[in-house]
Design a protein around this motif. Structure first.
Motif, short mmCIF file in Angstrom:
data_model
loop_
_atom_site.label_atom_id
_atom_site.label_comp_id
_atom_site.label_asym_id
_atom_site.label_seq_id
_atom_site.Cartn_x
_atom_site.Cartn_y
_atom_site.Cartn_z
N GLU A 584 54.23 30.86 31.54
CA GLU A 584 53.45 30.48 32.70
C GLU A 584 53.48 31.58 33.74
O GLU A 584 54.50 32.25 33.94
N VAL A 585 52.37 31.77 34.42
CA VAL A 585 52.23 32.79 35.45
C VAL A 585 52.38 32.14 36.81
O VAL A 585 51.82 31.07 37.08
N VAL A 586 53.14 32.80 37.69
CA VAL A 586 53.39 32.28 39.03
C VAL A 586 52.65 33.15 40.04
O VAL A 586 52.76 34.39 40.01
N LEU A 587 51.91 32.53 40.93
CA LEU A 587 51.19 33.22 41.98
C LEU A 587 52.07 33.26 43.23
O LEU A 587 52.46 32.22 43.74
N VAL A 588 52.38 34.47 43.71
CA VAL A 588 53.33 34.62 44.81
C VAL A 588 52.64 34.92 46.13
O VAL A 588 52.88 34.25 47.14
N HIS A 589 51.81 35.97 46.16
CA HIS A 589 51.14 36.35 47.40
C HIS A 589 49.65 36.54 47.15
O HIS A 589 49.25 37.02 46.09
N ALA A 590 48.86 36.27 48.14
CA ALA A 590 47.46 36.68 48.19
C ALA A 590 47.37 37.88 49.14
O ALA A 590 47.98 37.87 50.21
N ARG A 591 46.62 38.90 48.74
CA ARG A 591 46.47 40.11 49.56
C ARG A 591 44.98 40.38 49.78
O ARG A 591 44.18 40.25 48.86
N LEU A 592 44.64 40.80 50.97
CA LEU A 592 43.25 41.11 51.29
C LEU A 592 43.18 42.38 52.13
O LEU A 592 43.91 42.52 53.12
N THR A 593 42.32 43.29 51.71
CA THR A 593 42.01 44.48 52.50
C THR A 593 40.66 44.27 53.16
O THR A 593 39.67 43.97 52.49
N VAL A 594 40.62 44.41 54.48
CA VAL A 594 39.38 44.31 55.24
C VAL A 594 39.11 45.69 55.83
O VAL A 594 39.91 46.19 56.63
N ALA A 595 38.01 46.32 55.42
CA ALA A 595 37.74 47.70 55.83
C ALA A 595 36.33 47.83 56.36
O ALA A 595 35.41 47.13 55.92
N ALA A 596 36.16 48.74 57.32
CA ALA A 596 34.85 49.03 57.89
C ALA A 596 34.75 50.54 58.07
O ALA A 596 35.60 51.15 58.72
N ALA A 597 33.73 51.13 57.48
CA ALA A 597 33.55 52.59 57.58
C ALA A 597 33.14 52.97 58.99
O ALA A 597 32.35 52.28 59.64
#
Length: 679
Positions: A584-597
């Motif tokens: 079984e796979v365990v989900l630990v963290h959600a990560r998000l990159t928010v970028a604007a040029a």
């Protein structure tokens, strides 16, 4: 005419890249000033202004944006010049930062002493509160507990404390107690730098969260004072544009955000590329795949574990100014000590006596003493020979017939050793991470990389090298092309099987997107989102970060869960050469990159000449154990498609590139030199 400037402070030089709105690129260098980096920054700006015939005031008055990379936080941590601080923590847990993770950096070093914590034990103040891992208060935070904490901080402030880190148990699950305490501190002590762990790193693992927050508090006042001083000096000189700061994840942020997340300024470079940045003090090596730099979940900086997302860079204390010595075992060692900008290598003639890599390159004939930095600094070959001769005597090289021969033998040893060290650094960045360096192109930049990259590539079996015209200032140029970026992370419940956590994952991404957009200093710029997650098998302790950009989040939960698990199995197979689909796979963290040029980014500098350039000189160089007469070409005079066979030297004012026997280079006409490495 408007301008943008990228400014990168290194250990030896401060690099400036100036881009005008018509596409013109101008570069300049100034000596770094460790006592106050803003002095070197202003000197670099003045040098760039002179290149285009303007005064510094006129240039800054027309500048719309400055992007700045600084080592102030890194230096403060490495040199122990952090701000005095105190810590408020859950009663019974003030020793978390000393117990750490129960692991040593060198597990078989039985006598290794643990690093000293950044905050002394008597300044770790217990607070009567406790939050559970489920986000419910086990011991509520009462007014009396806050009042006692304020009294303790008042006493610490009288003793010189300038910063406070608020680190409560399980604040990642519910930051209410931390927020209330931090709010009270800011209201009562507006002159203190206050940060709470949930604001700095809102994720599980108490030691990493506590340590990162403490490091943030330790350098926050230092960064705040430096950026405040720099901003004031720039404003006084006529600058009215926006100042952005490069962070450890490779993006940029406003100066205010850099002060808030000060620890992210520490450790501040196309598919199939290995980057090799050799400057005056250190060499940085990183791997880029599929057009993206890989991020690590933090690094050690001096005594501090900083678990903020950072570019996964291998840093070696080996640069042009690295000092060569006889170590305790009687063997030759190069670095990590550096001659820096003051006094610099012996050949600078500024009082330095130690032999450095630059001295060795000069004695071997690879540098022209009259053309270093375009002739702005004449190198003293006699001083370099004397320093290397002293090193040769210390190493016991007494068979040499003269001091000149002794210096040459020592210089050859220094060159071979530093090349081998950098090849080992590339192996750490590739082989230890499951990648074969032979399948990559080695991108060389930094003022000293061109002299060593061919030898490093040959040691590794790398067939192709690329060197840009902007090699010596590529980091500063890259800052002008960096996006505004916010990295966010949210911990998830960690239940076996990812299916049950898909709704929580969707909710986390939605909340982080809203928070990330709010933290960007521009409201109307197009935003790019990149999703990732940390996953592990149920019986594992450490998780693996997996990119999720290829997944369709509009799918039903069950379909998305299966795709997420399959993506993790494939990533685990690629990294560790095995997968366990039955687990079984365990989900630990959600990560998000928010970028604007940012608008108006700079094009790469470099034009091509109309006709192929002939060698303008010949230089006597010591290569492959013998002196050879080597043709010297001007990088700026090369024509598109012009090929040059080694041995040869291609140089410009701020960098020198060595082609060894068997190498073949070709200039593409757009600012890039491609080198096929000889067998």
């Amino acid at each position: 005419m408007s301008y943008t400037l990228g400014i990168d402070v290194g250990g030896t030089f401060t690099d400036v890249v100036l881009a005008s709105e018509d596409g013109r690129i101008v570069t300049a260098k100034a000596a770094s000033t460790p006592a106050d980096q803003s002095d070197g920054v202003l000197a670099g700006i003045a040098a760039a202004a002179a290149r285009i015939g303007l005064s510094p005031t006129a240039l800054l008055g027309a500048a719309t944006r400055i992007v700045h990379g600084t080592t102030v936080a890194t230096n403060a941590l490495l040199e122990g010049r952090t701000a005095p601080l105190a810590m408020l923590t859950t009663a019974g847990h003030r020793d978390v930062i000393e117990m750490r993770e129960g692991l040593k950096p060198e597990r078989y070093h039985l006598r290794m002493s643990p690093p000293a914590p950044l905050v002394a034990r008597h300044r770790r103040i217990a607070v009567a509160e406790r939050m559970g891992a489920d986000g419910r208060a086990r011991i509520p935070l009462g007014e009396a507990a806050i009042a006692e904490a304020l009294e303790a901080i008042a006493r610490a402030r009288a003793e010189g404390v300038r910063a406070v880190a608020v680190c409560f148990l399980h604040a990642w699950a519910n930051p209410a107690h931390e927020a209330a305490t931090a709010g009270a501190l800011r209201a009562h002590f507006p002159d203190l730098y206050v940060c709470a762990s949930a604001e700095v790193l809102g994720q599980i693992k108490e030691f990493e969260r506590f340590s990162t927050t403490i490091a943030n508090a330790a350098v926050g006042p230092v960064i705040g004072a430096y950026l405040g001083r720099l901003s004031a000096r720039l404003t006084e000189a006529g600058f009215a544009g926006a100042l952005f700061i490069t962070l450890s994840h490779g993006g940029v942020a406003s100066a205010a955000e850099a002060v808030r997340l000060a620890a992210a300024t520490a450790l501040s470079g196309p598919a199939g590329l290995l980057t090799f940045d050799m400057g005056g003090t250190s060499s940085d090596i990183a791997l880029l795949r599929d057009g993206q730099a890989e991020l690590a979940d933090g690094r050690m900086v001096g005594p501090a574990r900083i678990a903020l997302p950072a570019l996964d860079i291998v840093t070696l204390g080996a640069g042009g100014g690295s000092v060569a010595v006889r170590d305790k075992s009687g063997l030759l060692a190069v670095g990590p000590a550096s001659a820096g900008a003051q006094p610099g290598p012996a050949c600078y003639g500024q009082g330095g006596l130690a032999a450095t890599v630059t001295d060795a390159d000069l004695v071997l004939g690879l540098l022209d003493p009259a053309r270093f930095l375009g002739g702005a600094r004449r190198l003293d070959r006699a001083a370099a020979e004397a320093a290397l001769a002293r090193l040769g005597v210390a190493l016991g090289l007494r068979a040499a017939a003269s001091d000149t021969a002794l210096a040459l033998a020592a210089a050859s040893g220094v060159q071979r050793l530093v090349d081998a060290r950098m090849a080992d650094g590339v192996r750490i960045a590739t082989v230890r991470r499951g990648h074969d360096p032979r399948f990559y192109t080695l991108l060389a930049f930094g003022g000293a990389a061109g002299l060593h990259v061919s030898a490093v590539a040959a040691m590794l079996g790398i067939a192709r090298v690329a060197v840009p015209r902007a090699a010596s200032v590529l980091s500063a140029w890259g800052m002008l092309n960096s996006a505004l970026r916010v990295e966010l992370v949210e911990s998830l419940p960690q239940r076996p099987g990812v299916g049950a956590d898909i709704p929580a994952l969707r909710a986390a991404f939605a909340a982080m997107e809203q928070a990330g957009r709010a933290r960007l200093p521009v409201a109307d710029a197009p935003v790019t989102l990149r999703r990732a997650a940390d996953l592990r098998y149920g019986e594992q302790v450490f998780e693996l970060t997996v990119a999720l950009d290829g997944l369709d989040f509009s799918q039903p939960d069950a379909v998305l869960a299966a795709a997420l698990a399959e993506t993790f199995h494939a990533a685990h197979q690629a990294r560790y050469t095995y997968a366990q689909p039955d687990q079984e796979v365990v989900l630990v963290h959600a990560r998000l990159t928010v970028a604007a040029a940012l608008a108006g980014t700079a094009a790469s500098p470099g034009e091509a000449a109309a006709i192929p350039a002939a060698a303008f000189a010949a230089r006597r160089c010591f290569l492959d154990g013998a002196w050879q007469d080597v043709p010297v070409f001007d990088f700026a005079a090369l024509a598109a498609g012009q090929a040059i066979a080694g041995p040869a030297i291609i140089e410009q004012a701020d960098t020198t590139i060595l082609l060894r026997n068997g190498d073949l280079s070709r200039y593409d006409g757009r600012g890039w030199l491609e080198i096929v490495i000889g067998v």
